[in-house]
Design an enzyme around this catalytic site. Sequence first.
Site, PDB file in Angstrom:
ATOM      1  CB  CYS A   1      -3.602  -3.165   1.769  1.00 35.74           C
ATOM      2  SG  CYS A   1      -2.153  -2.086   1.724  1.00 35.74           S
TER       3      CYS A   1
ATOM      4  CG  HIS B   1      -4.796   1.360   1.439  1.00 32.45           C
ATOM      5  ND1 HIS B   1      -4.578   0.251   2.217  1.00 32.45           N
ATOM      6  CD2 HIS B   1      -6.141   1.357   1.142  1.00 32.45           C
ATOM      7  CE1 HIS B   1      -5.727  -0.398   2.404  1.00 32.45           C
ATOM      8  NE2 HIS B   1      -6.673   0.249   1.752  1.00 32.45           N
TER       9      HIS B   1
END
Length: 370
Positions: A32, A312
């Site tokens: 990510c 994330h």
Amino acid sequence: MGAAGSKLEKALGDQFPEGERYFGLENFGNTCYCNSVLQALYFCVPFREQLLEYYANNKSLADGEENLLTCLADLFSQISSQKKKTGVIAPKRFVQRLKKQNELFRSYMHQDAHEFLNFLLNELVDILVKEAKSAAKYDQETSPPSEKAANGPNNGLPNGAKKEPLVTWVHKNFQGILTNETRCLRCETVTARDEIFFDLSLDIEQNSSITSCLKNFSSTETLNAEDKFFCDKCCSLQEAQKRMKIKKPPHVLVIHLKRFKYIEQLGRYKKLSYRVVFPLELKLSDTVEDADIEYSLFAVVVHVGSGPNHGHYVSLVKSHNHWLFFDDENVEMIDESAVQTFFGSSQEYSSNTDHGYILFYESIGSGDRN
């Protein structure tokens, strides 16, 4: 993307140009950090256009040596040439090349998006400079003997002048120049040292703004006691005042908020969830030499999570006056007011862990942004 994709396609409607594409990127296990930065770069329109132009002019190189530049150009070309407006692309070739190139990104551990951006831009510059030097050498070797004689040995410059460093299209987008000024308080002599940058890393404080962070970045610091400055004119250590200014602002200003700080007592890095307001329009005045530059925000890489070693990354991008939210494979339209939810937390501990981490601003009036 399924139902979400068709919902987005419907939302896009007639509000976006026919040629624009909005594709999610597949995650290959903690990639990510890479996906979020790639989305920000894809929606940096001048960078994308120049990369696609490079791809079009170098298609013959496709069978040659693969590198990060050819892989990135191939990925952007894949996205821009899709028949549908939305969908998902797997940046497999690019991620494989990245891992092959740099062992830092080989593990499935949580990586830092800013480190990746830094590595990528510097790698692209290295490749372009190497290609330009190789092309120049080829031109010289294949030019007629009369031209070689006219150019002189090694294209030497008169009076021993230094050859200007090569400026690539990556430089033209992202490079700025900082000047570090030190003024001796005894003789008033100012010593200035220039350095180039692709992004500015700013220290942050609770309940502050990008403007105040930039002011702190350029604030005057007094060098005294053990930190005295050696003045060449006085030939001794002297008290001095030091400040950093932006001498030449970049076309695209990338601001990295230093949200991860090493805490001595804890013996580890801690994430600072401080609320730092980043405006949609940013003026550079106090920090820039003789200039009043205005920028418009077009992308934000957001870190989601409470610590530096896990979490994330997602990104927000502005395209044709609309904001979109990219979370790996998922893409959705968001309201402009939603950008404020990523400023950070006004309390020390908060359930909100989604914080703006890397900000991308483009100078207004230097190209049609939206």
